[in-house]
Design a protein around this motif. Structure first.
Motif, PDB file in Angstrom:
ATOM      1  N   ASP B  38       0.850  -1.181   0.000  1.00  0.00           N
ATOM      2  CA  ASP B  38       0.000   0.000   0.000  1.00  0.00           C
ATOM      3  C   ASP B  38       0.890   1.238   0.000  1.00  0.00           C
ATOM      4  OD1 ASP B  38      -1.909  -1.849   0.404  1.00  0.00           O
ATOM      5  OD2 ASP B  38      -2.112  -1.456   2.553  1.00  0.00           O
ATOM      6  N   ALA B  39       0.450   2.271  -0.711  1.00  0.00           N
ATOM      7  CA  ALA B  39       1.229   3.506  -0.780  1.00  0.00           C
ATOM      8  C   ALA B  39       1.520   4.057   0.628  1.00  0.00           C
ATOM      9  CB  ALA B  39       0.495   4.546  -1.619  1.00  0.00           C
ATOM     10  N   GLU B  40       0.545   3.859   1.528  1.00  0.00           N
ATOM     11  CA  GLU B  40       0.752   4.393   2.883  1.00  0.00           C
ATOM     12  C   GLU B  40       1.886   3.679   3.627  1.00  0.00           C
ATOM     13  OE1 GLU B  40      -2.874   3.356   5.417  1.00  0.00           O
ATOM     14  OE2 GLU B  40      -3.432   2.528   3.460  1.00  0.00           O
ATOM     15  N   ARG B 119      -4.340  -0.741  -9.187  1.00  0.00           N
ATOM     16  CA  ARG B 119      -4.668  -0.827  -7.780  1.00  0.00           C
ATOM     17  C   ARG B 119      -5.154   0.551  -7.310  1.00  0.00           C
ATOM     18  NH1 ARG B 119      -0.209  -4.349  -5.593  1.00  0.00           N
ATOM     19  NH2 ARG B 119      -1.321  -6.095  -6.489  1.00  0.00           N
ATOM     20  N   GLY B 121      -4.320   3.012  -5.621  1.00  0.00           N
ATOM     21  CA  GLY B 121      -3.938   3.732  -4.414  1.00  0.00           C
ATOM     22  C   GLY B 121      -5.096   3.877  -3.432  1.00  0.00           C
ATOM     23  N   PRO B 122      -4.787   4.283  -2.230  1.00  0.00           N
ATOM     24  CA  PRO B 122      -5.818   4.431  -1.209  1.00  0.00           C
ATOM     25  C   PRO B 122      -6.875   5.435  -1.673  1.00  0.00           C
ATOM     26  CG  PRO B 122      -3.626   4.795  -0.297  1.00  0.00           C
ATOM     27  CD  PRO B 122      -3.473   4.692  -1.769  1.00  0.00           C
ATOM     28  N   ALA B 123      -8.105   5.166  -1.282  1.00  0.00           N
ATOM     29  CA  ALA B 123      -9.210   5.943  -1.834  1.00  0.00           C
ATOM     30  C   ALA B 123      -9.187   7.394  -1.368  1.00  0.00           C
ATOM     31  CB  ALA B 123     -10.526   5.291  -1.453  1.00  0.00           C
ATOM     32  N   ASN B 124      -8.535   7.691  -0.235  1.00  0.00           N
ATOM     33  CA  ASN B 124      -8.537   9.092   0.184  1.00  0.00           C
ATOM     34  C   ASN B 124      -7.578   9.929  -0.668  1.00  0.00           C
ATOM     35  OD1 ASN B 124      -6.145   8.223   1.200  1.00  0.00           O
ATOM     36  ND2 ASN B 124      -6.570   8.726   3.340  1.00  0.00           N
ATOM     37  N   ARG B 125      -6.880   9.302  -1.599  1.00  0.00           N
ATOM     38  CA  ARG B 125      -6.122  10.049  -2.598  1.00  0.00           C
ATOM     39  C   ARG B 125      -6.738   9.814  -3.982  1.00  0.00           C
ATOM     40  NH1 ARG B 125      -1.449   7.393  -0.368  1.00  0.00           N
ATOM     41  NH2 ARG B 125      -0.714   8.499   1.452  1.00  0.00           N
ATOM     42  N   ALA B 126      -8.013   9.466  -3.976  1.00  0.00           N
ATOM     43  CA  ALA B 126      -8.640   9.006  -5.218  1.00  0.00           C
ATOM     44  C   ALA B 126      -8.696  10.077  -6.303  1.00  0.00           C
ATOM     45  CB  ALA B 126     -10.032   8.471  -4.956  1.00  0.00           C
ATOM     46  N   GLY B 127      -8.656  11.339  -5.929  1.00  0.00           N
ATOM     47  CA  GLY B 127      -8.799  12.430  -6.904  1.00  0.00           C
ATOM     48  C   GLY B 127      -7.906  12.303  -8.120  1.00  0.00           C
ATOM     49  N   GLU B 128      -6.652  12.677  -7.950  1.00  0.00           N
ATOM     50  CA  GLU B 128      -5.718  12.728  -9.066  1.00  0.00           C
ATOM     51  C   GLU B 128      -5.478  11.331  -9.649  1.00  0.00           C
ATOM     52  OE1 GLU B 128      -1.856  15.670  -9.595  1.00  0.00           O
ATOM     53  OE2 GLU B 128      -2.535  15.010  -7.633  1.00  0.00           O
TER      54      GLU B 128
END
Lengths: 221, 221
Positions: B38-40, B119, B121-128
């Motif tokens: 995960d990116a985090e 994948r 990335g985590p959804a709280n960075r879903a924008g970009e």
């Protein structure tokens, strides 16, 4: 909305219900916002304001935005899964059609939750969110597998069923975005897609051929 | 790494190449890590260490982890898209098969980039990130549309093509996870899936029928 001091004898059952309902209202408001905007552009204040609650109450129930986001998606996922449990015992093709109809009932009645859950598309997503989405997908796969009495799918059948599930997800999102196909028509299309995809798989895979036969009554070719 | 004062006549071409190569190395290392964790759970230090660079250099090129993540996914997306531009002018079904083969070339040669891209990335960075992934999907749709000479797809054809693209994405991920189907076999399966799905769409949609005819040479039914 802050808690009022309790001056009477508490009535736990009703009080509990009220807590659940308030939590649910916050989750509903959050899902609605998360499905229309990126999570990074939704603040706790936005959720509180949309639910007519205080910022403090949101923190009280969820601890923070990430927890609220995860709780909201989990709630949407649980509801979707509860809809997809087989209800009847009709012919396999009718059961499949009924399952798709229940799926689209969810898509229609909980558009916000569905979009929030699947906005990332059929791709896997990392972290806790990815686990929720993949969890739904995996259990959906098991449901179909069980309903179709497939013990251990062959690689070709597995890839075919996963592809079809991705098609259904995408069709649900497309329908919410465009609404230019009758829902019933789209549901029929997806049932026929399953039969067609199994037909392709059946040309090279005995298990897919048996499943196609069980589904349609056609002789395996 | 900060810029050294230029004392000699600058040689922009070589210097530029070296900067690009270093940046690319960092992106390659980042994609590899992001596709496995995960990116985090990937730090700037992890990326620096995997690329044999300093933490300061990563910050110099990208500013921060989010920017590095976005740059890495954008790089994977660009590479995938460059692969998918039509190369030849064979029969439509051959062109489709060749396009899928190039798609799986990318999946195989850039497994890390492909998994990281899808994948999402985590959804709280879903924008970009969401924009990059949806961008690939949208341009892939336009490519297919253009290659098949469909000016403005009907709703049924649009839903069918989007569903098929989702199938291809899912098949790519399934193949990376399991590798128990021959790549060439899976590619043939996906070509036949397209024909089968168009066949279902063609039963109710004239445009899909024409496209099926153009693709296979069969008479529209």
């Amino acid at each position: 909305m802050t808690e009022l001091p309790v001056t009477e004898t508490p009535r736990p059952a009703r009080r509990r219900l009220s807590v659940d309902r308030r939590r649910e209202e916050l989750i509903t408001a959050a899902l609605e916002l998360f499905s229309r905007r990126d999570a990074e552009h939704v603040s706790i204040d936005d959720v509180a304001s949309a639910a007519g609650a205080s910022r403090a109450l949101v923190y009280h129930y969820f601890g923070g935005k990430q927890e609220l986001y995860v709780a909201a998606l989990r709630s949407a996922a649980e509801l979707l899964e509860s809809r997809l449990r087989p209800q009847g015992s009709g012919r396999p093709l009718e059961e499949l059609a009924a399952g798709i109809a229940r799926y689209f009932d969810f898509v229609e009645q909980h558009a916000a939750g569905y979009a929030a859950l699947l906005r990332g598309g059929p791709a896997n997503r990392a972290g806790e969110i990815g686990e929720i989405v993949d969890g739904v997908r995996g259990r959906l796969f098991l449901l179909i597998q069980r309903q179709m009495r497939v013990a251990e799918p062959s690689p070709v059948l597995r890839a075919t069923l996963r592809s079809w599930i991705a098609s259904v997800e995408t069709a649900g999102l497309d329908w919410l975005e465009n609404r230019d196909i009758e829902r019933a028509e789209l549901e029929r299309l997806l049932v026929e897609d399953m039969v067609a995809l199994l037909g392709v798989a059946a040309r090279r895979d005995g298990e897919a051929a048996r499943l196609l036969h069980a589904l349609t009554g056609d002789q395996p070719g």
